[in-house]
Each structure stands twice: as structure tokens, then as C-alpha cells.
Design a protein around this motif. Structure first.
Motif, PDB file in Angstrom:
ATOM      1  N   CYS A 161       0.848  -1.193   0.000  1.00 46.98           N
ATOM      2  CA  CYS A 161       0.000   0.000   0.000  1.00 46.98           C
ATOM      3  C   CYS A 161       0.884   1.244   0.000  1.00 46.98           C
ATOM      4  O   CYS A 161       2.099   1.168   0.197  1.00 46.98           O
ATOM      5  CB  CYS A 161      -0.927  -0.003   1.218  1.00 46.98           C
ATOM      6  N   ALA A 162       0.273   2.404  -0.188  1.00 44.32           N
ATOM      7  CA  ALA A 162       1.025   3.659  -0.279  1.00 44.32           C
ATOM      8  C   ALA A 162       1.827   3.932   0.994  1.00 44.32           C
ATOM      9  O   ALA A 162       2.983   4.352   0.925  1.00 44.32           O
ATOM     10  CB  ALA A 162       0.079   4.813  -0.573  1.00 44.32           C
ATOM     11  N   ASP A 163       1.226   3.705   2.168  1.00 44.51           N
ATOM     12  CA  ASP A 163       1.932   3.972   3.432  1.00 44.51           C
ATOM     13  C   ASP A 163       3.151   3.070   3.595  1.00 44.51           C
ATOM     14  O   ASP A 163       4.221   3.530   3.984  1.00 44.51           O
ATOM     15  CB  ASP A 163       0.996   3.788   4.628  1.00 44.51           C
ATOM     16  N   CYS A 164       3.003   1.801   3.304  1.00 49.95           N
ATOM     17  CA  CYS A 164       4.114   0.864   3.460  1.00 49.95           C
ATOM     18  C   CYS A 164       5.189   1.086   2.400  1.00 49.95           C
ATOM     19  O   CYS A 164       6.380   0.935   2.687  1.00 49.95           O
ATOM     20  CB  CYS A 164       3.604  -0.567   3.442  1.00 49.95           C
ATOM     21  N   ILE A 165       4.787   1.453   1.187  1.00 49.04           N
ATOM     22  CA  ILE A 165       5.766   1.775   0.145  1.00 49.04           C
ATOM     23  C   ILE A 165       6.586   2.987   0.581  1.00 49.04           C
ATOM     24  O   ILE A 165       7.808   3.019   0.412  1.00 49.04           O
ATOM     25  CB  ILE A 165       5.079   2.036  -1.206  1.00 49.04           C
ATOM     26  N   ALA A 166       5.927   3.988   1.175  1.00 48.44           N
ATOM     27  CA  ALA A 166       6.643   5.178   1.661  1.00 48.44           C
ATOM     28  C   ALA A 166       7.648   4.796   2.742  1.00 48.44           C
ATOM     29  O   ALA A 166       8.779   5.290   2.753  1.00 48.44           O
ATOM     30  CB  ALA A 166       5.653   6.212   2.182  1.00 48.44           C
ATOM     31  N   GLU A 167       7.260   3.913   3.644  1.00 51.15           N
ATOM     32  CA  GLU A 167       8.189   3.465   4.696  1.00 51.15           C
ATOM     33  C   GLU A 167       9.350   2.688   4.093  1.00 51.15           C
ATOM     34  O   GLU A 167      10.503   2.868   4.490  1.00 51.15           O
ATOM     35  CB  GLU A 167       7.455   2.597   5.716  1.00 51.15           C
ATOM     36  N   LEU A 168       9.076   1.839   3.122  1.00 52.88           N
ATOM     37  CA  LEU A 168      10.127   1.086   2.457  1.00 52.88           C
ATOM     38  C   LEU A 168      11.102   2.023   1.746  1.00 52.88           C
ATOM     39  O   LEU A 168      12.323   1.858   1.851  1.00 52.88           O
ATOM     40  CB  LEU A 168       9.516   0.097   1.463  1.00 52.88           C
ATOM     41  N   GLU A 169      10.575   3.038   1.056  1.00 52.24           N
ATOM     42  CA  GLU A 169      11.438   4.019   0.393  1.00 52.24           C
ATOM     43  C   GLU A 169      12.310   4.746   1.411  1.00 52.24           C
ATOM     44  O   GLU A 169      13.501   4.971   1.172  1.00 52.24           O
ATOM     45  CB  GLU A 169      10.600   5.018  -0.394  1.00 52.24           C
ATOM     46  N   HIS A 170      11.734   5.107   2.557  1.00 52.28           N
ATOM     47  CA  HIS A 170      12.496   5.765   3.614  1.00 52.28           C
ATOM     48  C   HIS A 170      13.640   4.870   4.104  1.00 52.28           C
ATOM     49  O   HIS A 170      14.774   5.327   4.276  1.00 52.28           O
ATOM     50  CB  HIS A 170      11.561   6.124   4.774  1.00 52.28           C
ATOM     51  N   MET A 171      13.359   3.599   4.296  1.00 55.08           N
ATOM     52  CA  MET A 171      14.392   2.658   4.746  1.00 55.08           C
ATOM     53  C   MET A 171      15.493   2.513   3.709  1.00 55.08           C
ATOM     54  O   MET A 171      16.676   2.430   4.053  1.00 55.08           O
ATOM     55  CB  MET A 171      13.747   1.302   5.051  1.00 55.08           C
TER      56      MET A 171
END
Length: 59
Positions: A31-41
Motif C-alpha cells: 500500500c502507499a503507506d508501506c511503500i513510503a516506509e520502504l522508500e524511507h528505509m
């Protein structure tokens, strides 16, 4: 269903690629929220990797 961190269902997800485990393969969605967290990592990984290494202090 989001296959990343939240595991929520009934939300928009995108395919982020195949996953492989012990010779098996499955599609992975996020989802968008988890993709954003993955990109941050991922960004943190590269920032740390490129940061100058300081020697460990001696005592």
C-alpha cells in the motif's frame, strides 16, 4: 492485501515485484503507506552507506 508492514486488506495496493523463498515465487504487493516506509528505509541505507566511516574509539 498489503504484503509489507501493515497487512491491511480492502485498500489499494501496487505490485512491487516477485518474492522468492526456498525455490518458490509469489507476487508482492504494498500500500502507499508501506511503500513510503520502504522508500524511507532504502534512502537511510544509502545515506549510511555513503556516510564517512568513523573509527571506533579506543579506551
Amino acid at each position: 492485501m498489503c504484503w509489507l508492514y501493515c497487512h491491511r486488506t480492502g485498500i489499494p495496493v501496487i505490485w512491487i515485484g516477485p518474492t522468492q523463498f526456498e525455490g518458490m515465487s509469489a507476487p508482492m504487493f504494498g500500500c502507499a503507506d508501506c511503500i513510503a516506509e520502504l522508500e524511507h528505509m532504502i534512502w537511510r541505507h544509502f545515506v549510511r552507506k555513503d556516510a564517512p566511516q568513523t573509527p571506533a574509539s579506543t579506551r
